[in-house]
Enzyme design. Structure first.
Site, mmCIF file in Angstrom:
data_model
loop_
_atom_site.group_PDB
_atom_site.id
_atom_site.type_symbol
_atom_site.label_atom_id
_atom_site.label_comp_id
_atom_site.label_asym_id
_atom_site.label_seq_id
_atom_site.Cartn_x
_atom_site.Cartn_y
_atom_site.Cartn_z
ATOM 1 N N ASP A 239 -4.687 -5.706 6.464
ATOM 2 C CA ASP A 239 -5.968 -5.177 5.992
ATOM 3 C C ASP A 239 -6.928 -6.328 5.707
ATOM 4 O O ASP A 239 -8.086 -6.330 6.129
ATOM 5 C CB ASP A 239 -5.717 -4.344 4.721
ATOM 6 C CG ASP A 239 -6.873 -3.430 4.402
ATOM 7 O OD1 ASP A 239 -7.736 -3.217 5.279
ATOM 8 O OD2 ASP A 239 -6.923 -2.915 3.269
ATOM 9 N N LYS B 240 5.013 -13.969 4.742
ATOM 10 C CA LYS B 240 5.050 -14.946 3.649
ATOM 11 C C LYS B 240 6.490 -15.024 3.154
ATOM 12 O O LYS B 240 6.799 -14.839 1.981
ATOM 13 C CB LYS B 240 4.075 -14.477 2.542
ATOM 14 C CG LYS B 240 3.802 -15.490 1.469
ATOM 15 C CD LYS B 240 3.045 -16.721 1.936
ATOM 16 C CE LYS B 240 2.879 -17.714 0.815
ATOM 17 N NZ LYS B 240 2.449 -19.045 1.292
ATOM 18 N N ASP C 227 -10.402 -7.676 8.073
ATOM 19 C CA ASP C 227 -11.791 -7.789 7.591
ATOM 20 C C ASP C 227 -12.313 -9.202 7.851
ATOM 21 O O ASP C 227 -13.457 -9.388 8.257
ATOM 22 C CB ASP C 227 -11.874 -7.486 6.089
ATOM 23 C CG ASP C 227 -12.189 -6.019 5.816
ATOM 24 O OD1 ASP C 227 -11.772 -5.162 6.621
ATOM 25 O OD2 ASP C 227 -12.852 -5.723 4.799
ATOM 26 N N ASP D 243 -1.280 -17.237 4.446
ATOM 27 C CA ASP D 243 -2.367 -18.089 3.938
ATOM 28 C C ASP D 243 -2.843 -19.055 5.020
ATOM 29 O O ASP D 243 -4.047 -19.274 5.201
ATOM 30 C CB ASP D 243 -1.947 -18.831 2.653
ATOM 31 C CG ASP D 243 -0.519 -19.359 2.698
ATOM 32 O OD1 ASP D 243 0.212 -19.044 3.666
ATOM 33 O OD2 ASP D 243 -0.113 -20.091 1.780
ATOM 34 N N TYR E 220 0.818 -1.209 0.000
ATOM 35 C CA TYR E 220 0.000 0.000 0.000
ATOM 36 C C TYR E 220 0.859 1.269 0.000
ATOM 37 O O TYR E 220 0.365 2.355 0.196
ATOM 38 C CB TYR E 220 -0.944 0.026 1.209
ATOM 39 C CG TYR E 220 -2.072 -0.986 1.148
ATOM 40 C CD1 TYR E 220 -2.160 -1.901 0.114
ATOM 41 C CD2 TYR E 220 -3.054 -1.020 2.136
ATOM 42 C CE1 TYR E 220 -3.180 -2.837 0.063
ATOM 43 C CE2 TYR E 220 -4.084 -1.942 2.094
ATOM 44 C CZ TYR E 220 -4.146 -2.853 1.061
ATOM 45 O OH TYR E 220 -5.165 -3.763 1.020
#
Ligand code: NAD
Length: 345
Positions: free
Chosen positions: A235, A178, A239, A211, A132
């Site tokens: 982010d 990751k 959610d 993941d 971002y």
């Protein structure tokens, strides 16, 4: 002696003004109930609604206003999407004030459906870098590249904030990354988190690939305490986490830097519900509660927490997303009344 705080209120777009109005009702009740606490509000403009008038979604006057206040309560804002439009207002404010930590709690609430009865975790998301960072470009038509910026400095800074948070909770920190694929960027992030965590020997630190984390949030969310991760992973996971405990209408977030804090619901401006007095204001009310915590007004924050818990547990006043038919303002008023009543007991 009175404790006085100046608060910038940015109602935002879509459902923003209505959820903010409900949260202010609650803050007014808190002030009446709390001896010596005084919040003075300065209302500012930001969001899609002011682009036509000011040519930007965060006018210079608003930035000045923010600089002169102790914290900001922000409603959601619609992000302009056309090419050349200004970036998201939240991103501009986060960058201007270096609000490097996005703290998003996720907790099973009384009377609200949750995937498990005992979820109580916080996602700490690095707020200034990662994918971002906002630098992407088209190399040639049909091929584009986005930069994923990760620095040791910003990673250590977010790791320290997460460790301090974990110290006051269940002392369990999970680093989500990751690194098996993003070896360089997430290599730096992971090393930074483990290096900082060495300074906090009482905290148990582990790591999970992002993941796997998405899966484990569904499988065993109750096993996590503080999760620290990079910008986009945080982010997305937050959610997902919000949905485990009742949805976006209940999820609040804090954007914290060394000198300023901005508090907002996790959800967006939900334009289709704008002006209908229908959506859930609890996310914004809980954002206001986090603002009180940031200002070290823990008793006032507890008043809000308890009142929200009681209103949700009773289940009489609730919005459509929780199976009720109450309005946004009715929920705000119900929480405010609980605060007044609890205080009078
Ligand atoms: P959204 O969060 O606005 O809404 C998605 C859906 O979630 C809604 O249609 C509604 O069903 C539900 N919802 C959201 N808030 C709710 C509430 N308080 N009570 C009950 N249900 C609620 O997401 P979107 O539609 O993807 O985004 C709309 C706009 O908001 C976009 O322009 C987006 O960029 C922006 N946005 C802004 C912020 C921010 O200001 N920090 C955050 C996210 C999205």
């Amino acid at each position: 002696m009175a404790r006085i705080y100046r608060i910038t209120v940015l109602p935002g777009d879509g459902i923003g003004p209505e959820v903010t109005e409900a949260a202010l009702k609650v803050l007014d009740a808190v002030q009446k109930a709390s001896k010596d606490l005084k919040l003075t509000y300065v209302h500012g403009e930001a969001g899609l609604n002011c682009i036509e008038k000011h040519g930007t979604n965060v006018p210079a006057k608003t930035l000045e206003m923010l600089k002169e206040t102790d914290a900001c309560l922000k409603g959601p804002m619609t992000t302009p999407e056309e090419a050349g439009a200004p970036p998201s207002a939240a991103v501009t404010i986060r960058k201007t004030f270096n609000l490097y930590a996005n703290v998003r709690p996720c907790k099973t609430l009384p009377g609200v459906w949750a995937l498990k009865p005992d979820i109580d975790l916080v996602i700490v998301r690095e707020n200034t870098e990662g994918l971002y960072f906002g630098k992407e470009f088209e190399v040639f038509p049909g091929k584009a590249v986005a930069m994923r910026v990760v620095t040791q400095k910003a990673s250590e800074r977010i790791a320290r904030l997460a460790c301090k948070l974990a110290l006051n909770r269940r002392r369990h920190l999970t680093c989500v990354h990751k690194r098996n694929i993003l070896r360089v960027t997430d290599g730096i992030f992971r090393e930074a988190v483990f290096k900082v965590a060495d300074d906090y020997p009482s905290i148990k630190v582990d790591e999970v690939y992002v993941d796997a984390m998405a899966m484990r949030l569904i499988k065993e969310p109750e096993k996590f305490d503080v999760i620290v991760t990079t910008n986009m992973f945080g982010d997305i996971l937050s959610d997902e986490a919000a949905q485990l405990v009742g949805g976006l209408g209940l999820a609040a977030g804090a954007n914290i830097g060394d000198n300023y804090g901005m508090f907002e619901p996790v959800h967006g401006s939900a334009p289709k519900y704008a002006g209908k007095n229908k959506v859930n204001p609890v996310a914004t009310i809980l954002a206001a509660k986090m603002m009180l915590e940031y200002l070290n007004e823990t008793k006032a924050a507890d008043l809000v927490d308890r009142a929200v818990g009681e209103v949700l547990k009773e289940g009489k006043v609730r919005t459509y997303d929780l199976g009720g038919a109450s309005t946004t303002q009715e929920v705000g008023e119900a929480v405010a009344q609980k605060i007044s009543r609890n205080n009078a007991l």
